[in-house]
Design a protein around this motif. Sequence first.
Motif, PDB file in Angstrom:
ATOM      1  N   ILE A 228       0.836  -1.199   0.000  1.00 57.39           N
ATOM      2  CA  ILE A 228       0.000   0.000   0.000  1.00 57.39           C
ATOM      3  C   ILE A 228       0.876   1.256   0.000  1.00 57.39           C
ATOM      4  CG2 ILE A 228      -1.740   1.302   1.286  1.00 57.39           C
ATOM      5  CD1 ILE A 228      -2.674  -1.416   2.441  1.00 57.39           C
ATOM      6  N   ALA A 229       1.966   1.234   0.767  1.00 55.77           N
ATOM      7  CA  ALA A 229       2.861   2.393   0.828  1.00 55.77           C
ATOM      8  C   ALA A 229       3.455   2.701  -0.541  1.00 55.77           C
ATOM      9  CB  ALA A 229       3.972   2.131   1.852  1.00 55.77           C
ATOM     10  N   VAL A 230       3.874   1.662  -1.267  1.00 53.00           N
ATOM     11  CA  VAL A 230       4.420   1.884  -2.610  1.00 53.00           C
ATOM     12  C   VAL A 230       3.352   2.474  -3.527  1.00 53.00           C
ATOM     13  CG1 VAL A 230       5.396   0.800  -4.655  1.00 53.00           C
ATOM     14  CG2 VAL A 230       6.109   0.033  -2.397  1.00 53.00           C
ATOM     15  N   VAL A 231       2.149   1.906  -3.478  1.00 54.07           N
ATOM     16  CA  VAL A 231       1.058   2.377  -4.345  1.00 54.07           C
ATOM     17  C   VAL A 231       0.716   3.828  -4.031  1.00 54.07           C
ATOM     18  CG1 VAL A 231      -1.377   2.063  -4.908  1.00 54.07           C
ATOM     19  CG2 VAL A 231       0.126   0.075  -4.721  1.00 54.07           C
ATOM     20  N   LEU A 232       0.700   4.191  -2.745  1.00 50.87           N
ATOM     21  CA  LEU A 232       0.430   5.577  -2.376  1.00 50.87           C
ATOM     22  C   LEU A 232       1.497   6.515  -2.933  1.00 50.87           C
ATOM     23  CD1 LEU A 232      -0.701   5.188   1.365  1.00 50.87           C
ATOM     24  CD2 LEU A 232      -2.135   5.812  -0.597  1.00 50.87           C
ATOM     25  N   GLY A 233       2.754   6.079  -2.887  1.00 58.46           N
ATOM     26  CA  GLY A 233       3.825   6.894  -3.440  1.00 58.46           C
ATOM     27  C   GLY A 233       3.683   7.088  -4.938  1.00 58.46           C
ATOM     28  N   ILE A 234       3.365   6.003  -5.647  1.00 57.42           N
ATOM     29  CA  ILE A 234       3.175   6.088  -7.093  1.00 57.42           C
ATOM     30  C   ILE A 234       2.005   7.017  -7.423  1.00 57.42           C
ATOM     31  CG2 ILE A 234       2.556   4.779  -9.169  1.00 57.42           C
ATOM     32  CD1 ILE A 234       4.013   2.377  -7.927  1.00 57.42           C
TER      33      ILE A 234
ATOM     34  N   PRO B  45      13.313  -1.685 -10.093  1.00 56.66           N
ATOM     35  CA  PRO B  45      13.288  -2.997  -9.429  1.00 56.66           C
ATOM     36  C   PRO B  45      12.267  -3.080  -8.296  1.00 56.66           C
ATOM     37  CG  PRO B  45      15.543  -2.319  -9.804  1.00 56.66           C
ATOM     38  CD  PRO B  45      14.683  -1.140 -10.154  1.00 56.66           C
ATOM     39  N   VAL B  46      12.145  -2.010  -7.495  1.00 58.35           N
ATOM     40  CA  VAL B  46      11.170  -2.018  -6.401  1.00 58.35           C
ATOM     41  C   VAL B  46       9.749  -2.076  -6.962  1.00 58.35           C
ATOM     42  CG1 VAL B  46      10.184  -0.629  -4.531  1.00 58.35           C
ATOM     43  CG2 VAL B  46      12.661  -0.893  -4.717  1.00 58.35           C
ATOM     44  N   ALA B  47       9.492  -1.336  -8.032  1.00 61.74           N
ATOM     45  CA  ALA B  47       8.156  -1.366  -8.641  1.00 61.74           C
ATOM     46  C   ALA B  47       7.832  -2.759  -9.161  1.00 61.74           C
ATOM     47  CB  ALA B  47       8.086  -0.341  -9.775  1.00 61.74           C
ATOM     48  N   LEU B  48       8.816  -3.434  -9.743  1.00 63.72           N
ATOM     49  CA  LEU B  48       8.584  -4.768 -10.300  1.00 63.72           C
ATOM     50  C   LEU B  48       8.366  -5.813  -9.215  1.00 63.72           C
ATOM     51  CD1 LEU B  48      11.202  -4.750 -13.211  1.00 63.72           C
ATOM     52  CD2 LEU B  48       8.719  -4.523 -13.391  1.00 63.72           C
TER      53      LEU B  48
ATOM     54  N   GLY C  75       8.712   6.674  -0.365  1.00 63.93           N
ATOM     55  CA  GLY C  75       9.667   7.546  -1.051  1.00 63.93           C
ATOM     56  C   GLY C  75      10.087   7.002  -2.399  1.00 63.93           C
ATOM     57  N   LEU C  76      10.329   5.695  -2.473  1.00 62.81           N
ATOM     58  CA  LEU C  76      10.699   5.087  -3.754  1.00 62.81           C
ATOM     59  C   LEU C  76       9.524   5.113  -4.723  1.00 62.81           C
ATOM     60  CD1 LEU C  76      12.783   2.024  -2.516  1.00 62.81           C
ATOM     61  CD2 LEU C  76      13.648   4.000  -3.769  1.00 62.81           C
ATOM     62  N   GLY C  77       8.327   4.812  -4.228  1.00 61.10           N
ATOM     63  CA  GLY C  77       7.154   4.849  -5.091  1.00 61.10           C
ATOM     64  C   GLY C  77       6.910   6.232  -5.663  1.00 61.10           C
ATOM     65  N   ALA C  78       7.249   7.264  -4.879  1.00 57.44           N
ATOM     66  CA  ALA C  78       7.046   8.638  -5.323  1.00 57.44           C
ATOM     67  C   ALA C  78       8.055   9.068  -6.383  1.00 57.44           C
ATOM     68  CB  ALA C  78       7.111   9.586  -4.128  1.00 57.44           C
ATOM     69  N   SER C  79       8.894   8.144  -6.817  1.00 58.48           N
ATOM     70  CA  SER C  79       9.816   8.411  -7.924  1.00 58.48           C
ATOM     71  C   SER C  79       9.396   7.694  -9.206  1.00 58.48           C
ATOM     72  CB  SER C  79      11.237   7.972  -7.540  1.00 58.48           C
ATOM     73  OG  SER C  79      11.710   8.673  -6.419  1.00 58.48           O
TER      74      SER C  79
END
Length: 360
Positions: free
Chosen positions: A48-54, A166-169, A319-323
């Motif tokens: 969820i944290a990654v998706v929120l960043g994206i 890589p994190v997104a994948l 933070g990574l998702g927000a990139s």
Amino acid sequence: MVGATRQTGKGWRVRTVPLAPGLAAALAAVAVALAVHSLVPVLPAMTIAVVLGIAAVNLPGTSALCDGPLRAGLNFAGKHLMRVGIVFLGLKLSLGDIASLGWVTVALVVGVVLLSFAGTYALGRLFRLDGDLPLLIATGFSICGASAIGAMAAVKGTKHSDTVLPVALVTLCGTLAIGVLPLLMNPLGLDALQFGQWVGAGVHDVGQVVATAQTAGTVALSAAIVIKLTRVVLLAPIVGVVGGLERRRHVRRAQAADAPAGPLGTDSAGKPRFPPVVPLFVAGFLAMIVLRTTGWLPAGVVGAGSVAQDIALGAALFGLGASVRVGQLFKTGVRATMMALCAWALIAALAFGAVHLMGS
């Protein structure tokens, strides 16, 4: 004001960079992710944290904030809080739990990790991915997702921006596992224990393992967690081997050029500096495993460490998702996405074979 140091071409200078706004946004996102996870347990908080960043960096209303006043803090979270999360991850591991599996099961898990690593790396080279992408994807897919990617990136000296894909994948494929693997349990003839072993050996991130295995009950969940954490222990030796090879490569390059300084310059005494074989935060990760194994730590301390790990890693993943720019990802990440899906299928197949060997 919270700040950071910036490097210029003429050396180091102190420059105040406002980190507080971005860090506050990342921590707020973690609170939202944990709240959603508590309401819908099948959704891992880290995913969820990654998706929120994206979403934050791609929606018109918040995109300018992510690229402007929040950027410094988001980048800091993606790099440094990731390392803090890796250290606290060690508190989830006990060598006694791993030993209870028996040497045959442990050997099979190690074999799955090594074959997954080698196979995914080979796929990355086959698909002609650039730079460190094959290595980072192989590390994340075979060991423990985004945490492993962050550790390997530190050893290789990979730029922060190059860890985003890589994190997104690993998030994409781990999320697919949550939805797909439970549907395959009955068609493949797996009982709850076997399903848990399959999930633990084949799904990438700890949170994704929990979300997938819990659909089959407590027996599956317990088996999945122990086997998954056995894979996580392998983070340190694999990172250490790559770190040793990387340091050796830099030393040889410096000697061949007859250069007085290493690739990282010189220290205060004028001696060459080279990349560490094992980064300090990986050593901290190992120290936490040892502490947990001794049994000296009260349950409250272990629980607090788990919360700290969730907060630090969640903020890092936001933070990574927000990139991740979705439009750019579609343009530049198609080959990497196809390669990741192939690697996901390969690892699932290797884990499935290992499960049947465990029961034989």
